[in-house]
Design a protein around this motif. Structure first.
Motif, PDB file in Angstrom:
ATOM      1  N   UNK A  45      -3.054  15.709   7.321  1.00  0.00           N
ATOM      2  CA  UNK A  45      -2.787  16.912   6.517  1.00  0.00           C
ATOM      3  C   UNK A  45      -3.823  16.726   5.211  1.00  0.00           C
ATOM      4  N   UNK A  46      -4.908  17.612   5.002  1.00  0.00           N
ATOM      5  CA  UNK A  46      -5.400  17.695   4.147  1.00  0.00           C
ATOM      6  C   UNK A  46      -4.811  18.028   2.526  1.00  0.00           C
ATOM      7  N   UNK A  47      -3.706  18.462   2.734  1.00  0.00           N
ATOM      8  CA  UNK A  47      -2.940  19.045   1.828  1.00  0.00           C
ATOM      9  C   UNK A  47      -1.971  17.921   1.292  1.00  0.00           C
ATOM     10  N   UNK A  48      -1.813  16.922   2.169  1.00  0.00           N
ATOM     11  CA  UNK A  48      -1.032  15.672   1.871  1.00  0.00           C
ATOM     12  C   UNK A  48      -1.982  14.700   0.888  1.00  0.00           C
ATOM     13  N   UNK A  49      -1.875  14.898  -0.610  1.00  0.00           N
ATOM     14  CA  UNK A  49      -2.506  13.951  -1.255  1.00  0.00           C
ATOM     15  C   UNK A  49      -1.643  13.458  -2.346  1.00  0.00           C
ATOM     16  N   UNK A  50      -1.629  11.915  -2.500  1.00  0.00           N
ATOM     17  CA  UNK A  50      -2.364  11.181  -1.883  1.00  0.00           C
ATOM     18  C   UNK A  50      -1.618  10.752  -0.264  1.00  0.00           C
ATOM     19  N   UNK A  51      -2.609  10.243   0.554  1.00  0.00           N
ATOM     20  CA  UNK A  51      -2.142  10.016   1.754  1.00  0.00           C
ATOM     21  C   UNK A  51      -1.023   9.098   1.746  1.00  0.00           C
ATOM     22  N   UNK A  52      -0.048   9.345   2.106  1.00  0.00           N
ATOM     23  CA  UNK A  52       0.978   8.380   2.491  1.00  0.00           C
ATOM     24  C   UNK A  52       1.557   8.404   4.002  1.00  0.00           C
ATOM     25  N   UNK A  53       2.334   7.274   4.604  1.00  0.00           N
ATOM     26  CA  UNK A  53       2.933   7.393   5.883  1.00  0.00           C
ATOM     27  C   UNK A  53       4.266   7.340   5.949  1.00  0.00           C
ATOM     28  N   UNK A  54       4.665   7.527   7.118  1.00  0.00           N
ATOM     29  CA  UNK A  54       6.139   7.612   7.219  1.00  0.00           C
ATOM     30  C   UNK A  54       6.887   6.321   7.169  1.00  0.00           C
ATOM     31  N   UNK A  55       6.155   5.297   7.481  1.00  0.00           N
ATOM     32  CA  UNK A  55       6.873   3.644   7.373  1.00  0.00           C
ATOM     33  C   UNK A  55       5.822   2.915   6.874  1.00  0.00           C
ATOM     34  N   UNK A  56       6.034   1.835   6.448  1.00  0.00           N
ATOM     35  CA  UNK A  56       5.264   0.586   6.284  1.00  0.00           C
ATOM     36  C   UNK A  56       4.351   0.292   7.639  1.00  0.00           C
ATOM     37  N   UNK A  57       5.224   0.265   8.711  1.00  0.00           N
ATOM     38  CA  UNK A  57       4.441  -0.036   9.803  1.00  0.00           C
ATOM     39  C   UNK A  57       3.502   1.064  10.348  1.00  0.00           C
ATOM     40  N   UNK A  76       0.902  -1.234   0.006  1.00  0.00           N
ATOM     41  CA  UNK A  76      -0.001   0.099  -0.204  1.00  0.00           C
ATOM     42  C   UNK A  76       0.821   1.187   0.057  1.00  0.00           C
ATOM     43  N   UNK A  77       2.011   1.398   0.726  1.00  0.00           N
ATOM     44  CA  UNK A  77       2.762   2.650   1.006  1.00  0.00           C
ATOM     45  C   UNK A  77       3.416   2.765  -0.480  1.00  0.00           C
ATOM     46  N   UNK A  78       3.993   1.671  -0.966  1.00  0.00           N
ATOM     47  CA  UNK A  78       4.982   1.840  -2.209  1.00  0.00           C
ATOM     48  C   UNK A  78       4.080   1.646  -3.568  1.00  0.00           C
ATOM     49  N   UNK A  79       3.029   1.347  -3.743  1.00  0.00           N
ATOM     50  CA  UNK A  79       2.323   1.084  -4.712  1.00  0.00           C
ATOM     51  C   UNK A  79       0.944   1.777  -4.528  1.00  0.00           C
ATOM     52  N   UNK A  80       0.099   1.114  -4.069  1.00  0.00           N
ATOM     53  CA  UNK A  80      -1.554   1.471  -4.010  1.00  0.00           C
ATOM     54  C   UNK A  80      -1.609   2.859  -3.690  1.00  0.00           C
ATOM     55  N   UNK A  81      -0.887   2.944  -2.593  1.00  0.00           N
ATOM     56  CA  UNK A  81      -1.206   4.368  -1.830  1.00  0.00           C
ATOM     57  C   UNK A  81      -0.792   5.575  -2.871  1.00  0.00           C
ATOM     58  N   UNK A  82      -0.001   5.347  -3.838  1.00  0.00           N
ATOM     59  CA  UNK A  82       0.624   6.363  -4.773  1.00  0.00           C
ATOM     60  C   UNK A  82      -0.553   6.627  -5.779  1.00  0.00           C
TER      61      UNK A  82
END
Length: 192
Positions: free
Chosen positions: A110-122, A91-97
């Motif tokens: 953060x509403x300006x952070x699109x697409x939503x990604x996280x700091x780590x896989x965890x 999800x973090x490396x592919x689908x989330x993008x």
């Protein structure tokens, strides 16, 4: 389709009520990604209501499918680490993008952070667990989650489950086989 009667039509529903209600009107099976228990139950009830209005008196959960990621371990920590290395990674490396983490967005993100990604896989994995999409834990912990899901988090009977199996290509074959074996022999027999 040329075939008459045509094969069943299945539609992925990643959160939109419009798609869900269109499925209900036509008797198509919605594959529901929404995993928050209250929202999932609401979607199942709305599907049931609109299907009945259109001459399809389905029971709650009938002709509905839930999409979930499932990871089973001897301990919760073992299952979490495997979930992060597979589902969290994918999800973090592919689908989330492509925006597929948006369904797990919280109001404080953060509403300006699109697409939503996280700091780590965890972190991505933890959010998916918190939202109910990633089912993670020991056999008993996974069973407890399924006790609620198979009833649509209400008084229903979920007809379909799609296991988003994110192990191919990220884990050795014996790890994949163990996940399938644990699910088939330790979890599914309790819910048939």
């Amino acid at each position: 389709p040329y075939q008459d009667p045509h094969p069943p039509i299945w539609v992925p529903v990643t959160g939109g009520m419009t798609s869900l209600l269109n499925c209900a009107k036509h008797g198509w099976l919605p594959w529901i990604w929404e995993s928050d228990p209250e929202k999932f139950l609401t979607m199942c009830r709305e599907y049931q209501r609109v299907a009945a209005e259109n001459g399809r008196p389905f029971a709650l959960g009938e002709n509905c499918g839930a999409v979930r990621a499932i990871t089973i371990g001897d301990t919760y920590d073992e299952a979490f680490a495997l979930a992060a290395a597979t589902t969290g990674h994918d999800y973090q490396e592919y689908f989330g993008r492509f925006g597929f983490l948006e369904i797990f967005r919280n109001p404080e993100d953060d509403p300006n952070c699109r697409p939503l990604l996280f700091k780590s896989y965890e972190a991505a994995t933890q959010r998916m667990i918190d939202k109910g999409y990633q089912i993670c834990g020991t056999v008993d912990q996974v069973k407890r989650h399924f006790e609620k899901l198979v009833k649509c988090h209400g008084d229903g009977s979920l007809e379909w489950l799609s296991w988003n199996f994110f192990y191919q290509g990220t884990t050795p074959r014996h790890v994949q086989d163990r996940q399938l074996e644990l699910f088939a022999t330790k979890i599914m027999p309790e819910f048939r």
